[in-house]
Design a protein around this motif. Sequence first.
Motif, mmCIF file in Angstrom:
data_model
loop_
_atom_site.group_PDB
_atom_site.id
_atom_site.type_symbol
_atom_site.label_atom_id
_atom_site.label_comp_id
_atom_site.label_asym_id
_atom_site.label_seq_id
_atom_site.Cartn_x
_atom_site.Cartn_y
_atom_site.Cartn_z
ATOM 1 N N VAL A 182 58.241 12.330 -40.996
ATOM 2 C CA VAL A 182 58.088 12.056 -39.513
ATOM 3 C C VAL A 182 58.468 10.456 -39.452
ATOM 4 O O VAL A 182 59.061 10.117 -38.683
ATOM 5 C CB VAL A 182 56.679 12.390 -39.187
ATOM 6 N N GLU A 183 58.071 9.548 -40.464
ATOM 7 C CA GLU A 183 58.148 8.177 -40.341
ATOM 8 C C GLU A 183 59.175 7.646 -41.173
ATOM 9 O O GLU A 183 59.372 6.298 -41.109
ATOM 10 C CB GLU A 183 56.820 7.839 -40.690
ATOM 11 N N GLN B 299 46.356 13.235 -39.036
ATOM 12 C CA GLN B 299 46.288 12.127 -38.105
ATOM 13 C C GLN B 299 44.646 12.449 -37.417
ATOM 14 O O GLN B 299 43.965 11.592 -37.487
ATOM 15 C CB GLN B 299 46.899 11.574 -37.052
ATOM 16 N N TYR B 300 44.645 13.909 -36.959
ATOM 17 C CA TYR B 300 43.545 14.064 -36.324
ATOM 18 C C TYR B 300 42.341 14.424 -37.346
ATOM 19 O O TYR B 300 41.440 14.351 -37.054
ATOM 20 C CB TYR B 300 43.725 15.233 -35.648
ATOM 21 N N GLN B 301 42.630 14.701 -38.538
ATOM 22 C CA GLN B 301 41.603 14.705 -39.455
ATOM 23 C C GLN B 301 40.956 13.372 -39.539
ATOM 24 O O GLN B 301 39.775 13.118 -39.670
ATOM 25 C CB GLN B 301 42.180 15.201 -40.756
ATOM 26 N N ASN B 302 41.948 12.190 -39.660
ATOM 27 C CA ASN B 302 41.317 10.921 -39.834
ATOM 28 C C ASN B 302 40.580 10.374 -38.515
ATOM 29 O O ASN B 302 39.313 9.959 -38.834
ATOM 30 C CB ASN B 302 42.410 9.882 -40.023
ATOM 31 N N ARG C 76 49.814 5.703 -35.215
ATOM 32 C CA ARG C 76 50.824 6.605 -35.723
ATOM 33 C C ARG C 76 51.296 8.125 -34.670
ATOM 34 O O ARG C 76 52.371 8.509 -34.765
ATOM 35 C CB ARG C 76 50.469 7.269 -37.170
ATOM 36 N N LEU C 77 49.996 8.374 -34.223
ATOM 37 C CA LEU C 77 50.404 9.479 -33.296
ATOM 38 C C LEU C 77 51.374 9.229 -32.144
ATOM 39 O O LEU C 77 52.154 10.118 -31.717
ATOM 40 C CB LEU C 77 49.084 9.952 -32.980
ATOM 41 N N VAL C 78 50.812 8.043 -31.504
ATOM 42 C CA VAL C 78 51.718 7.675 -30.118
ATOM 43 C C VAL C 78 53.165 7.414 -30.688
ATOM 44 O O VAL C 78 54.014 7.386 -29.707
ATOM 45 C CB VAL C 78 50.834 6.526 -29.373
ATOM 46 N N ARG C 79 53.214 6.664 -31.716
ATOM 47 C CA ARG C 79 54.800 6.670 -31.891
ATOM 48 C C ARG C 79 55.379 7.935 -32.397
ATOM 49 O O ARG C 79 56.786 7.967 -31.932
ATOM 50 C CB ARG C 79 54.983 5.802 -33.150
#
Length: 495
Positions: A76-77, A118-121, A159-162
């Motif tokens: 993804v990144e 990310q949602y686990q974090n 990280r999610l919004v990017r």
Amino acid sequence: MKIYNHTALRKACVIVITGTILLSTSCTKNFLDVPPQAKQPAETFWKSQEDAQAGVYAIYGNLRSWANVAFPALAVESIASDEADKGSSTNDASYLNDFENFNVTSTDGQVLGFWEGQYQNINLCNQVLDNIPAIEMDANLKSRLLAEAKFVRAYSYFRLVRAFGGVRLHLTIPKTPAQFNIPRATREEVYAAIEKDLNEAAAVLPTSYPTADLGRATKGAALALHAKVAMYQKNWPLVLSLTNTVMGLGYSLLPDYQSLFRLNHENSSESVFEIQCEYNPGTKDASNSQYSQVQGVRDQTGYWGFNAPSLALSNAFEDGDPRREGTILFVGNTTPQGDLITSAPGDPVRYNHKPYVPFATPFDGNNPRGGQQNVRVIRYSDVLLMNAEAANELGNSGQALSSLEQVRLRARQGNPTILPKVTTTDQIALRAAIYHERHVELAMESDRYFDVIRQGRAAAVFGPKGWKANKNEVWPIPNTQIELSVGVLTQNLGY
């Protein structure tokens, strides 16, 4: 650098959260000589100061999980950018080619893995933020632990919004299906929540920690991440103000670029924030980072060779720039630590040098190779370059040139014949010079892809790879999440 309280860790490093998500994770870098951790239900947890500390340890531990540092994150990144190729052998994990060619669909497993990671974090952070306030404990420690959780939650939402644009905004643990199954917030609402968390974190977090706690989020980390968040929104006055503040907190660039990524320079004077990883013999769950393993030189002592530097990246460096060899391991060369880089026919001819761990580093066969390598998230050079960009955008070419020169001066490593000073005061030309410097200074650190998109240059830079405007600015929302929401979640345009 051996950090954190071992007593609290032994009690409960891993928290099993009942309800929406089951989360099993380990703790951060300096949890050495720790027996296998027991799992404890959330209902019987959150009673003591020791529980509060263990809950925050679990947040840090999950940051080095597969979803956060391995295939999902790299796909993804990084792999979609022009600086990286899929790597490994042609047929190994060929589905990652969809990121190189922009053929990713909403059913892709790496997109789903990144979303879930990310949602686990965020879920772990929300557990801390919901439960610690009611615990009777040292008030200053309580405030700091809550601030650390806010920093990590902000990092994950960034990280999610990017990656996706507007996403579900959970700022507490959902207690009912209706509270869980909410629509996407707008991009602006997500950024506002991130900035609120970072403002509150920066107001509490210390500028530094004693040796026993190195690696935790600091005031500088919160301010620097906030600067990056502001940069993505083109709020240049705020970027300049925040980076000016960070530049007064005592950070400095290490003299040798290549060495700052080695194990002996983790959490150095240049480190603003890095994910803590560790080799812990006999405790696999505490040595679970595969960041180095998936990117190391393929077939040499158990590495896989993915996320390989591209030829375009190799060619982007100016003549003689030492950062080229500090970033790229070339087949046929020998590292400063004495490892000859070899490769089989059909395998990459370039590998990412930054996750490299010398081949002779201790390894017991039960943990990922290179599992002790920290992941550099924000470095001081990034702060300087954000400062330069903001100053230039605001018409202050003098400050922009000064901050830019600090980065180039270190890159020269004492050789005055290379990397000449940038002297232009023309805003457009200086902007291009700063963009170039971000490219080569931060190469293979998962900044390039979203940097180019926020700069408005993605169609020109990534278009030859298949990138399309009004679609590829974001990745698809995972289809399984849309199906589970019964249509409450909506898909991004073009997917």
